[in-house]
Design a protein around this motif. Structure first.
Motif, PDB file in Angstrom:
ATOM      1  N   VAL A  40       0.834  -1.201   0.000  1.00  0.00           N
ATOM      2  CA  VAL A  40       0.000   0.000   0.000  1.00  0.00           C
ATOM      3  C   VAL A  40       0.869   1.251   0.000  1.00  0.00           C
ATOM      4  O   VAL A  40       0.647   2.172  -0.787  1.00  0.00           O
ATOM      5  N   PHE A  41       1.869   1.275   0.848  1.00  0.00           N
ATOM      6  CA  PHE A  41       2.742   2.443   0.919  1.00  0.00           C
ATOM      7  C   PHE A  41       3.463   2.671  -0.405  1.00  0.00           C
ATOM      8  O   PHE A  41       3.537   3.795  -0.901  1.00  0.00           O
ATOM      9  N   THR A  42       3.976   1.613  -0.992  1.00  0.00           N
ATOM     10  CA  THR A  42       4.694   1.726  -2.261  1.00  0.00           C
ATOM     11  C   THR A  42       3.779   2.255  -3.360  1.00  0.00           C
ATOM     12  O   THR A  42       4.176   3.119  -4.151  1.00  0.00           O
ATOM     13  N   MET A  43       2.557   1.784  -3.399  1.00  0.00           N
ATOM     14  CA  MET A  43       1.598   2.279  -4.394  1.00  0.00           C
ATOM     15  C   MET A  43       1.274   3.748  -4.160  1.00  0.00           C
ATOM     16  O   MET A  43       1.161   4.525  -5.106  1.00  0.00           O
ATOM     17  N   ARG A  44       1.139   4.130  -2.905  1.00  0.00           N
ATOM     18  CA  ARG A  44       0.838   5.529  -2.585  1.00  0.00           C
ATOM     19  C   ARG A  44       1.964   6.438  -3.084  1.00  0.00           C
ATOM     20  O   ARG A  44       1.723   7.473  -3.695  1.00  0.00           O
TER      21      ARG A  44
ATOM     22  N   GLN B 112      -7.374   0.244   7.869  1.00  0.00           N
ATOM     23  CA  GLN B 112      -8.548  -0.547   7.513  1.00  0.00           C
ATOM     24  C   GLN B 112      -8.091  -1.802   6.780  1.00  0.00           C
ATOM     25  O   GLN B 112      -6.944  -1.878   6.350  1.00  0.00           O
ATOM     26  N   PRO B 113      -8.970  -2.772   6.618  1.00  0.00           N
ATOM     27  CA  PRO B 113      -8.575  -4.001   5.930  1.00  0.00           C
ATOM     28  C   PRO B 113      -8.087  -3.723   4.507  1.00  0.00           C
ATOM     29  O   PRO B 113      -8.582  -2.812   3.834  1.00  0.00           O
ATOM     30  N   PHE B 114      -7.120  -4.511   4.063  1.00  0.00           N
ATOM     31  CA  PHE B 114      -6.514  -4.321   2.749  1.00  0.00           C
ATOM     32  C   PHE B 114      -7.556  -4.261   1.635  1.00  0.00           C
ATOM     33  O   PHE B 114      -7.462  -3.443   0.730  1.00  0.00           O
ATOM     34  N   GLY B 115      -8.552  -5.101   1.696  1.00  0.00           N
ATOM     35  CA  GLY B 115      -9.588  -5.143   0.665  1.00  0.00           C
ATOM     36  C   GLY B 115     -10.455  -3.900   0.591  1.00  0.00           C
ATOM     37  O   GLY B 115     -11.167  -3.690  -0.388  1.00  0.00           O
ATOM     38  N   MET B 116     -10.393  -3.060   1.606  1.00  0.00           N
ATOM     39  CA  MET B 116     -11.204  -1.842   1.644  1.00  0.00           C
ATOM     40  C   MET B 116     -10.457  -0.623   1.105  1.00  0.00           C
ATOM     41  O   MET B 116     -11.020   0.452   0.998  1.00  0.00           O
ATOM     42  N   ILE B 117      -9.196  -0.785   0.761  1.00  0.00           N
ATOM     43  CA  ILE B 117      -8.390   0.340   0.293  1.00  0.00           C
ATOM     44  C   ILE B 117      -8.648   0.565  -1.194  1.00  0.00           C
ATOM     45  O   ILE B 117      -8.582  -0.361  -1.993  1.00  0.00           O
ATOM     46  N   THR B 118      -8.940   1.808  -1.548  1.00  0.00           N
ATOM     47  CA  THR B 118      -9.222   2.161  -2.937  1.00  0.00           C
ATOM     48  C   THR B 118      -8.100   3.028  -3.499  1.00  0.00           C
ATOM     49  O   THR B 118      -7.286   3.569  -2.749  1.00  0.00           O
TER      50      THR B 118
END
Length: 54
Positions: free
Chosen positions: A2-6, A39-45
């Motif tokens: 997630v951090f890398t994508m951000r 929040q759960p990984f699946g909830m990240i947009t």
């Protein structure tokens, strides 16, 4: 992941002045710890991932 994508999305912003400086990107990537997911990984947009601050 997630951090890398951000960070990656922040680096591709259309306006160069809104992209993070490479120094700050390098510092963030070399940090020993990263924040836990709020929040759960699946909830990240994609819209939530675009919030990287310079």
């Amino acid at each position: 992941i997630v951090f890398t994508m951000r960070v990656a999305l922040a680096c591709t912003r259309a306006a160069p002045e809104s992209r993070p400086m490479m120094r700050s990107v390098a510092q963030e990537l070399s940090a020993t710890t990263q924040d836990c997911l709020s929040q759960p990984f699946g909830m990240i947009t994609v819209s939530k991932l675009t919030g990287f601050k310079k």
